[in-house]
Design a protein around this motif. Structure first.
Motif, PDB file in Angstrom:
ATOM      1  N   MET A  94       3.991   1.095   8.730  1.00 14.05           N
ATOM      2  CA  MET A  94       4.062  -0.533   8.611  1.00 14.05           C
ATOM      3  C   MET A  94       5.315  -1.109   7.790  1.00 14.05           C
ATOM      4  O   MET A  94       5.948  -1.854   8.345  1.00 14.05           O
ATOM      5  CB  MET A  94       2.628  -1.144   8.107  1.00 14.05           C
ATOM      6  CG  MET A  94       1.601  -1.222   9.149  1.00 14.05           C
ATOM      7  SD  MET A  94       1.822  -2.442  10.511  1.00 14.05           S
ATOM      8  CE  MET A  94       1.882  -3.998   9.591  1.00 14.05           C
TER       9      MET A  94
ATOM     10  N   CYS B 259       8.304  -1.391  10.046  1.00  7.30           N
ATOM     11  CA  CYS B 259       8.116  -2.223  11.179  1.00  7.30           C
ATOM     12  C   CYS B 259       8.737  -3.671  10.791  1.00  7.30           C
ATOM     13  O   CYS B 259       8.520  -4.535  11.554  1.00  7.30           O
ATOM     14  CB  CYS B 259       6.797  -2.180  11.697  1.00  7.30           C
ATOM     15  SG  CYS B 259       6.106  -0.652  12.410  1.00  7.30           S
TER      16      CYS B 259
ATOM     17  N   PRO C  34       8.067  -5.807   8.355  1.00  2.16           N
ATOM     18  CA  PRO C  34       6.693  -6.910   8.248  1.00  2.16           C
ATOM     19  C   PRO C  34       7.287  -8.339   7.994  1.00  2.16           C
ATOM     20  O   PRO C  34       8.318  -8.574   7.145  1.00  2.16           O
ATOM     21  CB  PRO C  34       6.050  -6.377   7.098  1.00  2.16           C
ATOM     22  CG  PRO C  34       7.005  -5.393   6.312  1.00  2.16           C
ATOM     23  CD  PRO C  34       7.997  -4.893   7.471  1.00  2.16           C
TER      24      PRO C  34
ATOM     25  N   ILE D 119       4.548  -7.844  12.377  1.00  8.24           N
ATOM     26  CA  ILE D 119       5.639  -6.986  12.462  1.00  8.24           C
ATOM     27  C   ILE D 119       6.768  -7.463  13.582  1.00  8.24           C
ATOM     28  O   ILE D 119       6.268  -8.030  14.494  1.00  8.24           O
ATOM     29  CB  ILE D 119       5.312  -5.309  12.592  1.00  8.24           C
ATOM     30  CG1 ILE D 119       4.667  -5.175  13.967  1.00  8.24           C
ATOM     31  CG2 ILE D 119       4.594  -4.959  11.498  1.00  8.24           C
ATOM     32  CD1 ILE D 119       4.260  -3.759  14.471  1.00  8.24           C
TER      33      ILE D 119
END
Length: 682
Positions: free
Chosen positions: A577, A580, A582, A471
């Motif tokens: 997630m 973030c 990725p 991330i």
């Protein structure tokens, strides 16, 4: 020129025939067998009827793909010749076998373009202290004079190449040769030994010059001979042969003979040189530091035959071995079940094997290539084996039919036992088996053997690349798991922060819980839930380099449980997630590519075309005329790299690669990886 003092009147020797691809080793073996009467008619590669290269794979591809052995009698002595593959992809098959040979004949062509391939072979022999001759084959097709050919080939050897013969030409045909040690001229005869003739007047002066050059090189290691040359005293013939033999044995020189294997020319002279000058088994045992053992045999190569089971091609270095005897030195004690001579791939039963003999021992199940065997318990000998070449080409492999899955692994184990430069890697991360070897053709032949010898059809595909993801920015997120379904419900509630870590820092979990908002006994379950998620992130790959901190939450005195908080941890990650940013990570390898210097520019271009970063290049230590190019190359770009490297270096370049770091992958290439992953998931 008689038998060396202290040597037996009859002695069995083992001689390897090595050389670059297509230099004529198998044809030379065929000529030796024909000239010594071991076969009635000389076969040819084109006719697919040679004793060597008898396997279907060798005949199909028109090249040696594994070592073959054949034993002949010559003037009362026994010689076992090992015909070794020339292609760089198959050379490792015979690497162990060379250790226990008394001498090696390096077969080459009078071709400057083949010098790097020749150097590759001679360097290995020099490093291992194995005595060797050079046999210039196809001399009748040479475009340069032999006196020019030897200096042309000299860069392949750090030892002086000592020319032993001059060809006699007549109307552009080689009709014979002059032996510089014997000072005699010979005319070739069809299917018969060469006939002694007077040295042609036109060659009298060149012969004197070439002989003096030979003696000069010998005198570099013999003060007495040097004095005789300085004083213009002709040295005794026996003295010359003693020097040739001694300096060969000590690895000081490389004698050069010549001929034409296809026409059967120069074969007897080569055999006589081997008979009088090649070391005996006692010298080989001393070189391998086993001369003092009561009995010692070295396993050159393993064969798995259709009807005779496992055969271990073995050189007896000291003592003797009888059929039925127990041998020690492998993983288990084993009993010899038959002793055989090999003629190509045909085993012929024989009696007890003595020092010098090269034989096949039957059914030594736990014994492998490179093992040193003794007949005395507790007297194990150790012989240094060849360093195995690093694998450079891998394919994912699976049985086409489910019923063959177990058989596939067992069959591959036998193929690897025959050729240890092949390996099988079970990749747990990728859920696949990867077969590794020395090149595309190397693995193709292994797959052909799988079908022919074991009846197993396997499918192959490019191996999967272990991409990861990470991330770029942090996030704080709540994960709540609440379920009510009669009786006790399920309740877990957590708040976590997800933060990027420096590259290579890995995964870290911590908590800042105060006031017992999440009871201590549930915190490990939260971490388990976090870990569960990290196996497959939002992009579909394992997640690395993240820190997760549990900062808040709540619980229910009745409905909370380990399972509920594990589920809450997983929910927090799955929701947090994607926020973030990725990003995909690809493995990048540190690669060292070894190539002849004239190919370095081509290699730099190849590296760039594979998204590689060139770090620099240096002269290859101990390899005159070679460079080592250092680069970082994505693992995804290495699959076919060896094919291009070999193509750019006339088949001699190689590389080794090891994981170096993970790097962010964006743009079109990342889109293709993600699309492929999505297609697979779908």
């Amino acid at each position: 020129m008689g038998q060396a003092q202290g040597q037996p009147a009859r002695s069995a020797r083992c001689i390897a025939l090595v050389g670059p691809y297509l230099s004529g080793k198998t044809t030379l073996l065929e000529a030796i067998l024909a000239r010594t009467g071991a076969i009635t008619r000389q076969g040819s590669m084109a006719g697919k009827n040679t004793v060597g290269d008898a396997s279907e794979e060798a005949r199909h591809h028109g090249m040696s793909v594994e070592l073959n052995a054949a034993t002949v009698e010559f003037l009362g002595d026994s010689f076992t010749f090992l015909d070794c593959p020339g292609s760089i992809e198959f050379q490792a098959d015979a690497a162990n076998a060379l250790s226990a040979c008394d001498a090696v004949v390096v077969v080459c062509e009078p071709d400057e373009k083949k010098v790097p391939a020749l150097q590759l072979i001679i360097k290995q022999l020099e490093d291992r202290g194995i005595p060797h001759f050079l046999f210039i084959n196809k001399v009748d097709k040479a475009e340069a004079r032999v006196r020019d050919i030897v200096p042309m080939l000299q860069p392949a050897s750090t030892r002086p190449l000592v020319l032993r013969q001059l060809p006699v030409w007549e109307n552009d045909i080689v009709t014979g040769f002059i032996d510089l040690a014997l000072e005699r001229a010979y005319v070739y005869r069809e299917h018969a030994p060469s006939e002694v003739v007077d040295i042609p007047a036109a060659l009298a002066e060149p012969e004197k010059e070439a002989r003096f050059s030979m003696l000069e090189k010998l005198a570099d290691y013999d003060d007495e001979l040097m004095e005789q040359l300085l004083e213009d005293v002709p040295p005794p013939r026996d003295k010359v042969f003693d020097d040739l033999s001694k300096e060969l044995r000590e690895g000081l020189i490389c004698p050069v003979l010549l001929g034409s294997a296809e026409n059967g020319h120069g074969i007897f002279r080569l055999l006589k040189a081997l008979r009088h000058e090649a070391p005996f088994v006692q010298s080989t045992a001393e070189r391998l530091s086993v001369a003092g053992t009561p009995s010692c045999a070295y396993v050159l190569k393993t064969f798995h035959t259709a009807h005779g089971g496992k055969l271990s091609l073995t050189r007896v270095l000291t003592g003797s071995f009888a059929d039925g005897a127990t041998v020690y030195g492998g993983a288990d004690d084993e009993r010899i079940a038959g002793i055989f001579s090999l003629m190509g791939q045909e085993p012929v039963k024989r009696g007890e094997a003595h020092a010098g003999d090269t034989v096949a021992f039957g059914r030594l199940d736990s014994i492998k290539s490179g093992d040193a065997l003794t007949a005395e318990k507790g007297k194990a000998a150790k012989i240094e084996t060849a360093t195995l070449a690093t694998p450079v080409f891998g394919l994912a492999i699976a049985a086409k039919e489910k019923k063959d899955e177990v058989k596939l692994t067992a069959a591959l184990a036998k193929i690897i036992e025959e050729d240890p430069s092949i390996s099988l890697n079970h990749s747990q991360d990728m859920g696949e088996m990867v077969l590794w070897g020395q090149g595309e053709m190397h693995l193709r032949v292994a797959l052909e053997k799988l079908v022919r010898k074991y009846g197993i059809n396997a499918s192959t595909r490019p191996r999967q690349i272990p991409y990861k993801e990470t991330i770029r920015k942090p996030a704080e997120v709540r994960g709540r798991h609440k379920k009510q379904s009669g009786g006790h419900g399920q309740f877990g509630d957590v708040v976590v922060t997800i933060t990027p870590q420096p590259r290579g820092a890995g995964y870290q979990f911590s908590d800042k819980i105060t006031g017992g908002v999440v009871p201590k006994n549930y915190i490990p379950s939260v971490e388990i839930g976090v870990r569960d998620y990290l196996h497959t992130g939002p992009l579909g790959f394992p997640v690395v380099d993240v820190a997760v901190c549990l900062i808040d939450g709540s619980y229910h005195s009745v409905d909370s449980s380990d399972m509920a908080f594990r589920q809450a941890g997983r929910i927090a990650m799955s929701e947090g997630m994607p926020q973030c940013s990725p990003v995909l990570l690809e493995p990048v390898m540190a690669v060292e590519i070894a190539v002849p210097s004239e190919a370095t520019a081509k290699i730099n271009s190849i590296v760039s075309s594979h998204r590689g970063q060139i770090l620099g290049f240096d002269a290859r230590p101990g390899w005159p005329g070679w460079d080592v190019v250092q680069a970082n190359i994505p693992e995804a770009e290495i699959q076919m790299l060896i094919v291009e490297v070999r193509s750019a270096t006339a088949g001699v370049g190689t590389f080794n690669a090891k994981f170096d770091h993970l790097a962010e992958l964006t743009g079109k290439v990342a889109d293709q990886v993600l699309a492929h992953r999505g297609a697979k998931a779908a």
